[in-house]
Design a protein around this motif. Structure first.
Motif, PDB file in Angstrom:
ATOM      1  N   TYR A   7       0.802  -1.221   0.000  1.00 32.05           N
ATOM      2  CA  TYR A   7       0.000   0.000   0.000  1.00 32.05           C
ATOM      3  C   TYR A   7       0.842   1.282   0.000  1.00 32.05           C
ATOM      4  N   PHE A  10       0.678   2.846  -3.425  1.00 34.91           N
ATOM      5  CA  PHE A  10      -0.638   3.207  -3.949  1.00 34.91           C
ATOM      6  C   PHE A  10      -0.777   4.724  -4.046  1.00 34.91           C
ATOM      7  N   LYS A  12      -3.010   8.149  -3.490  1.00 30.07           N
ATOM      8  CA  LYS A  12      -4.053   8.597  -2.564  1.00 30.07           C
ATOM      9  C   LYS A  12      -5.174   9.261  -3.361  1.00 30.07           C
ATOM     10  N   LYS A  16      -8.965   7.178   0.443  1.00 28.56           N
ATOM     11  CA  LYS A  16      -8.460   5.822   0.231  1.00 28.56           C
ATOM     12  C   LYS A  16      -7.161   5.843  -0.560  1.00 28.56           C
ATOM     13  N   GLN A  18      -5.282   3.702  -3.601  1.00 28.11           N
ATOM     14  CA  GLN A  18      -5.672   2.756  -4.638  1.00 28.11           C
ATOM     15  C   GLN A  18      -4.608   2.638  -5.710  1.00 28.11           C
ATOM     16  N   GLN A  19      -4.642   1.509  -6.393  1.00 28.32           N
ATOM     17  CA  GLN A  19      -3.701   1.223  -7.476  1.00 28.32           C
ATOM     18  C   GLN A  19      -4.444   0.445  -8.552  1.00 28.32           C
ATOM     19  N   LEU A  27      -9.269  -2.094  -9.839  1.00 31.30           N
ATOM     20  CA  LEU A  27      -8.519  -1.352  -8.833  1.00 31.30           C
ATOM     21  C   LEU A  27      -8.400  -2.194  -7.574  1.00 31.30           C
ATOM     22  N   CYS A  29      -7.793  -1.278  -3.586  1.00 29.35           N
ATOM     23  CA  CYS A  29      -7.756  -0.109  -2.717  1.00 29.35           C
ATOM     24  C   CYS A  29      -7.783  -0.534  -1.257  1.00 29.35           C
ATOM     25  N   TYR A  37      -8.577  -4.064   2.518  1.00 26.02           N
ATOM     26  CA  TYR A  37      -8.321  -4.142   1.073  1.00 26.02           C
ATOM     27  C   TYR A  37      -9.591  -4.528   0.337  1.00 26.02           C
ATOM     28  N   LYS A  42     -13.150   0.357 -11.662  1.00 25.32           N
ATOM     29  CA  LYS A  42     -13.000   1.813 -11.625  1.00 25.32           C
ATOM     30  C   LYS A  42     -14.319   2.499 -11.977  1.00 25.32           C
ATOM     31  N   GLU A  48     -17.320  -3.099  -5.364  1.00 27.45           N
ATOM     32  CA  GLU A  48     -16.273  -3.430  -4.386  1.00 27.45           C
ATOM     33  C   GLU A  48     -16.574  -4.706  -3.622  1.00 27.45           C
TER      34      GLU A  48
END
Length: 62
Positions: A7, A10, A12, A16, A18-19, A27, A29, A37, A42, A48
């Motif tokens: 993380y 990742f 910001k 959160k 995320q990457q 994603l 996140c 996690y 996206k 999620e």
């Protein structure tokens, strides 16, 4: 920890971290402290779901 679940690398976004995963719109996140996690699509918050292990290295993420 691998590059997928680290993380600290990742970006910001809002509250959160995320990457992006791969070339698509997936994603990964998490919270600012590296907890909770989630994997998502996206732009679709309802997509999620929680991750308990890293999909790449298998490390426990809780």
């Amino acid at each position: 920890m691998c590059s997928t679940c680290n993380y600290k690398t990742f970006d910001k976004v809002n509250v959160k971290l995320q990457q992006s995963l791969g070339m698509g719109s997936l994603l990964i996140c998490c919270d600012n402290n590296g907890r909770n996690y989630k994997l998502a699509v996206k732009g679709e918050e309802k997509s999620e779901f929680c991750l308990y292990n890293c999909p790449t290295c298998g490390k426990k993420l809780y």
